[in-house]
Write a protein that holds these residues in place. Structure first.
Motif, mmCIF file in Angstrom:
data_model
loop_
_atom_site.group_PDB
_atom_site.id
_atom_site.type_symbol
_atom_site.label_atom_id
_atom_site.label_comp_id
_atom_site.label_asym_id
_atom_site.label_seq_id
_atom_site.Cartn_x
_atom_site.Cartn_y
_atom_site.Cartn_z
ATOM 1 N N ALA A 1 0.840 -1.196 0.000
ATOM 2 C CA ALA A 1 0.000 0.000 0.000
ATOM 3 C C ALA A 1 0.874 1.244 0.000
ATOM 4 N N ILE A 2 0.404 2.258 -0.694
ATOM 5 C CA ILE A 2 0.997 3.594 -0.653
ATOM 6 C C ILE A 2 0.004 4.501 0.055
ATOM 7 N N LEU A 3 0.439 5.134 1.132
ATOM 8 C CA LEU A 3 -0.420 6.015 1.909
ATOM 9 C C LEU A 3 -0.170 7.445 1.451
ATOM 10 N N ALA A 4 -1.138 7.990 0.728
ATOM 11 C CA ALA A 4 -0.991 9.310 0.116
ATOM 12 C C ALA A 4 -2.028 10.274 0.681
ATOM 13 N N VAL A 5 -2.229 10.202 1.987
ATOM 14 C CA VAL A 5 -3.172 11.094 2.652
ATOM 15 C C VAL A 5 -2.441 12.346 3.115
ATOM 16 N N ALA A 6 -3.198 13.385 3.451
ATOM 17 C CA ALA A 6 -2.588 14.596 3.998
ATOM 18 C C ALA A 6 -1.928 14.269 5.336
ATOM 19 N N PRO A 7 -0.847 14.952 5.690
ATOM 20 C CA PRO A 7 -0.090 14.573 6.893
ATOM 21 C C PRO A 7 -0.901 14.627 8.179
#
Length: 422
Positions: free
Chosen positions: A252-258
């Protein structure tokens, strides 16, 4: 397990990652919590108008972003981006226009021909930039400290407005090193790197939506309005939890806002350092005021700088988007906006031109639009200690502040590292 990858977050970073994986033949599923792709640079609808949640400018130096846009919209007519040679104009006090000369001669020529500066100030600016472009040693301190020897007029008219627009951080807090890196990127390579590129379509239509369509055409899946509430990572795979289902993936790549990262990865001790880094960020708002005037009103240029008020720039969306009479006023690092800031922004404009009566006014304030780009801040790398999890986003380690280029570059980099691990 056969490679089956999830990308969590449908902003520019997540869409760049999903596109890179799908084009490499990987089965990818993209999850986006909202109904509209684009994250912090997306389309919004207000009173029947398609607008953006914030106005963005791209630089010619944003090569990764521009290459991705070209891939998903090859030879689009008209182009989704409007390329303009660098011109910064703050009527009636200041105008800097860079001619088509090799870099950095184009900047030197622009500075020496700038309107609103005395000859000594022009020479001081040219010498300062020349020294800055030749310096790659680590820099400590703030932009205010970096520019303290520059004449007050240069800081007021040029360097500090550039800092606020590029880093979305006040110069007294902004990282001198990151600002120097932005100057290098814009003026230390090709002359076209300093070009300004204005979107001609809503931000979702420029890249995220075409990227998602390409992912689906290649056999991937895009889930909108589907929030991933938790991630579990084991040696054999990654499990995502949503309100309606649980799904397992190889990676998985987690590309959410920090600001959303910590809650998402709370069950994964290996990512504690990344969570702590994101939790330490200080977030700043960006405000956009949309004001419509009569359809025949146009600014002298597609964008103008504004002085002495809450807004730093005003954009003519009639010229860029075909939305006649519609202007967008942008206030970056807008932590202390007064209640009447729309009136004040209009007042800034009326000091240089009479647009007539306002027909329609709306405002959008993104309270956590970006993080303060301060000196010596820790930004997590895209590769995490867990071999099946990667990060993507404009907050990850890289030379740029929170820009679209930071987002797309991190997405491509995270996908490339994942592909290497397969």
């Amino acid at each position: 397990m056969t490679a089956k990858v999830a990308v969590v977050g449908g902003g520019w970073a997540g869409c760049a990652a999903a596109l890179t994986l799908a084009e490499a033949g990987v089965a990818v599923t993209l999850y986006e919590a909202g109904r509209t792709l684009g994250g912090r640079a997306r389309a919004v609808g207000l009173d029947g108008e398609t607008l953006d949640n914030g106005q963005h400018i791209l630089l010619g130096a944003y090569r990764q972003t521009l290459e991705l846009i070209e891939r998903v919209q090859p030879a689009a007519t008209p182009s989704p981006l409007w390329r303009l040679p660098l011109t910064l104009e703050q009527p009636p006090d200041f105008r800097l226009a860079c001619p088509r000369l090799p870099a950095p001669l184009h900047l030197a020529a622009g500075l020496l021909g700038a309107r609103g500066l005395r000859w000594g100030e022009k020479l001081a600016a040219a010498r300062w930039v020349h020294a800055l472009l030749g310096d790659r040693t680590p820099l400590a301190g703030s932009v205010s400290q970096l520019t303290r020897a520059q004449p007050e007029s240069l800081n007021r008219l040029l360097w500090h407005p550039l800092c606020v627009s590029a880093l979305n951080t006040p110069p007294e807090r902004a990282s001198a090193e990151v600002f120097r890196d932005v100057i290098h990127a814009a003026f230390g390579g090709r002359s076209a790197d300093s070009d300004l590129l204005l979107p001609r379509r809503d931000l979702s239509a420029v890249f995220p939506e075409p990227a998602a369509a390409r992912v689906e055409a290649l056999g991937g899946t895009v889930h909108r309005a589907t929030r991933v509430t938790a991630v579990d990572a084991a040696p054999a795979g990654v499990t995502l939890v949503t309100p309606r289902a649980t799904a397992t993936f190889s990676h998985a790549i987690l590309a959410v806002a920090p600001q959303h990262l910590g809650a998402l990865i709370a069950r994964i001790p290996a990512l504690e350092a990344a969570s702590d880094a994101a939790a330490a960020f200080d977030y700043l708002p960006i405000a956009t005021a949309y004001i419509r005037y009569d359809a025949d009103f146009r600014l002298a240029r597609p964008l103008l700088a504004l002085a002495d008020g809450p807004a730093q720039f005003v954009f003519d969306r009639g010229r860029s988007h075909g939305q006649a009479g519609l202007l967008a006023f942008v206030a970056s690092a807008a932590a202390t906006l007064p209640a009447d800031w729309l009136d004040q922004a209009e007042g800034q404009l009326r000091r240089i031109v009479d647009p007539g009566p306002a027909r329609w006014r709306r405002r959008i304030v993104e309270k956590q639009a970006t993080y303060a780009c301060v000196p010596a801040m820790t930004r997590p790398p895209v590769q995490t200690p867990h071999p099946r999890l990667f990060l993507a986003g404009d907050y990850t380690a890289g030379p740029y502040p929170a820009t679209l280029e930071s987002a797309t570059s991190s997405g491509v980099q995270s996908a490339a590292l994942l592909l290497e691990a397969l």
